[in-house]
Scaffold this active site. Structure first.
Site, PDB file in Angstrom:
ATOM      1  N   HIS A 166      -1.906  13.298  -3.782  1.00  0.00           N
ATOM      2  CA  HIS A 166      -3.265  13.245  -4.341  1.00  0.00           C
ATOM      3  C   HIS A 166      -4.281  13.896  -3.392  1.00  0.00           C
ATOM      4  O   HIS A 166      -4.023  13.999  -2.195  1.00  0.00           O
ATOM      5  CB  HIS A 166      -3.705  11.782  -4.521  1.00  0.00           C
ATOM      6  CG  HIS A 166      -3.021  11.050  -5.626  1.00  0.00           C
ATOM      7  ND1 HIS A 166      -2.431   9.823  -5.435  1.00  0.00           N
ATOM      8  CD2 HIS A 166      -2.874  11.337  -6.937  1.00  0.00           C
ATOM      9  CE1 HIS A 166      -1.938   9.390  -6.597  1.00  0.00           C
ATOM     10  NE2 HIS A 166      -2.182  10.297  -7.514  1.00  0.00           N
ATOM     11  N   CYS A 253      -5.519   3.427  -2.332  1.00  0.00           N
ATOM     12  CA  CYS A 253      -4.836   3.192  -3.614  1.00  0.00           C
ATOM     13  C   CYS A 253      -4.643   1.728  -3.963  1.00  0.00           C
ATOM     14  O   CYS A 253      -4.319   1.408  -5.104  1.00  0.00           O
ATOM     15  CB  CYS A 253      -3.506   3.923  -3.642  1.00  0.00           C
ATOM     16  SG  CYS A 253      -2.520   3.594  -2.236  1.00  0.00           S
TER      17      CYS A 253
HETATM   18  C1  CIR Z   1       2.896   6.869  -7.102  1.00  0.00           C
HETATM   19  O1  CIR Z   1       3.650   7.820  -6.827  1.00  0.00           O
HETATM   20  O2  CIR Z   1       2.194   6.863  -8.110  1.00  0.00           O
HETATM   21  C2  CIR Z   1       2.858   5.688  -6.144  1.00  0.00           C
HETATM   22  N1  CIR Z   1       4.139   5.507  -5.551  1.00  0.00           N
HETATM   23  C3  CIR Z   1       1.832   5.909  -5.060  1.00  0.00           C
HETATM   24  C4  CIR Z   1       0.442   5.974  -5.598  1.00  0.00           C
HETATM   25  C5  CIR Z   1      -0.568   6.203  -4.526  1.00  0.00           C
HETATM   26  N2  CIR Z   1      -1.858   6.194  -5.107  1.00  0.00           N
HETATM   27  C6  CIR Z   1      -2.973   6.568  -4.497  1.00  0.00           C
HETATM   28  O3  CIR Z   1      -2.933   6.999  -3.360  1.00  0.00           O
HETATM   29  N3  CIR Z   1      -4.090   6.500  -5.170  1.00  0.00           N
END
Ligand code: CIR
Length: 258
Positions: A166, A253
């Site tokens: 991201h 996140c």
């Molecule tokens: C994913 O791949 O969607 C999750 N394992 C990690 C999401 C991380 N999200 C974020 O940094 N906003």
């Protein structure tokens, strides 16, 4: 405008299924106990920083649902229900819709084909950056820009750097005019006008830090970055993050803030 002053947050406890969460390197399997302990330390730090946290129960059917930042965006003026770009995560919207309506009078929604993850959205005082990535499509970004405008926010669509999940994997806001960003974001930087600090070599992942009121959450495994931020006058709160990082995730996140 201090866009990092927060009184409220939404977070979700990890379920046991978190060990099946999406990740770039399938060999990087965290333990449930490890993620849970780091999540608890994070929630405690949010509360210590003065934030009231609505801590939601686990959603076992969705291994990545602990990462509440991706299915929504929150502002004091209202919320936006996002549409995560990973097929296994789209279903997180249903419970999140209910939760958002509990907290906000205004809840806007991305439609069927409009994909965007909250992890690609970096809110700065004058501009909300929307990063195009494997999860956030141009159609999603444009629809989101229209919703942001309804909520009174100007936005700019940019490319998230190659090789990271991201936009916010690679950058975070430290103050009104300072960002912490991976070196690869500097050439032709979207952050013209900002002072840019760069984590030292080997600590690139520290770029996903999180400013909450007067403190900055930084991984306790990044001593060089902690020193750099302290030298620049920031109040750093080191927190454990290595188990969570196995799932390509960091501090931003694990909560939705406003
Ligand atoms: C994913 O791949 O969607 C999750 N394992 C990690 C999401 C991380 N999200 C974020 O940094 N906003």
């Amino acid at each position: 405008m201090r866009v990092f002053d927060f009184t409220h947050a939404i977070a979700r406890e990890p379920g046991r299924s978190v060990v099946d969460g999406l990740r770039d390197n399938p060999a990087n399997t965290p333990t449930y106990e490890g993620v849970l302990a780091q999540h608890r330390a994070y929630i405690a730090a949010l509360r210590e920083a003065g934030v009231t946290v609505d801590l939601l129960p686990p959603l076992e059917a969705f291994p990545d649902s602990v990462f509440v930042e991706d299915p929504a965006l929150t502002f004091p003026q209202g919320a936006i229900l996002m549409r995560p770009g990973a097929p296994s995560r789209v279903g997180e919207r249903e419970d999140m819709r209910r939760v958002l309506h509990r907290h906000f009078d205004t809840v806007l929604e991305l439609e069927d084909h409009e994909h965007a993850d909250g992890g690609d959205i970096l809110v700065t005082p004058h501009t909300v950056f929307i990063g195009l990535s494997k999860r956030t499509t141009r159609i999603g970004a444009e629809a989101l820009a229209a919703h942001l405008s309804t909520l009174g926010r100007e936005s700019r669509i940019v490319e998230a750097p190659q090789g990271v999940l991201h936009l916010k994997t690679a950058s975070s806001l430290l103050s009104e005019d300072t960002v912490l960003a991976m070196e690869q974001m500097i050439p032709g930087s979207i952050f013209a006008g900002f002072k840019i600090l760069t984590p030292p070599a080997g600590e690139e992942a520290a770029a996903n830090s999180l400013r909450i009121n007067d403190v900055i959450f930084v991984g306790d495994c990044y001593p060089g970055t902690i020193k750099l931020l302290e030298k620049n006058g920031f109040n750093v709160r080191p927190l454990p993050v290595d188990e969570v990082a196995k799932l390509d995730a960091g501090f931003s996140c694990m909560s939705l803030r406003w």
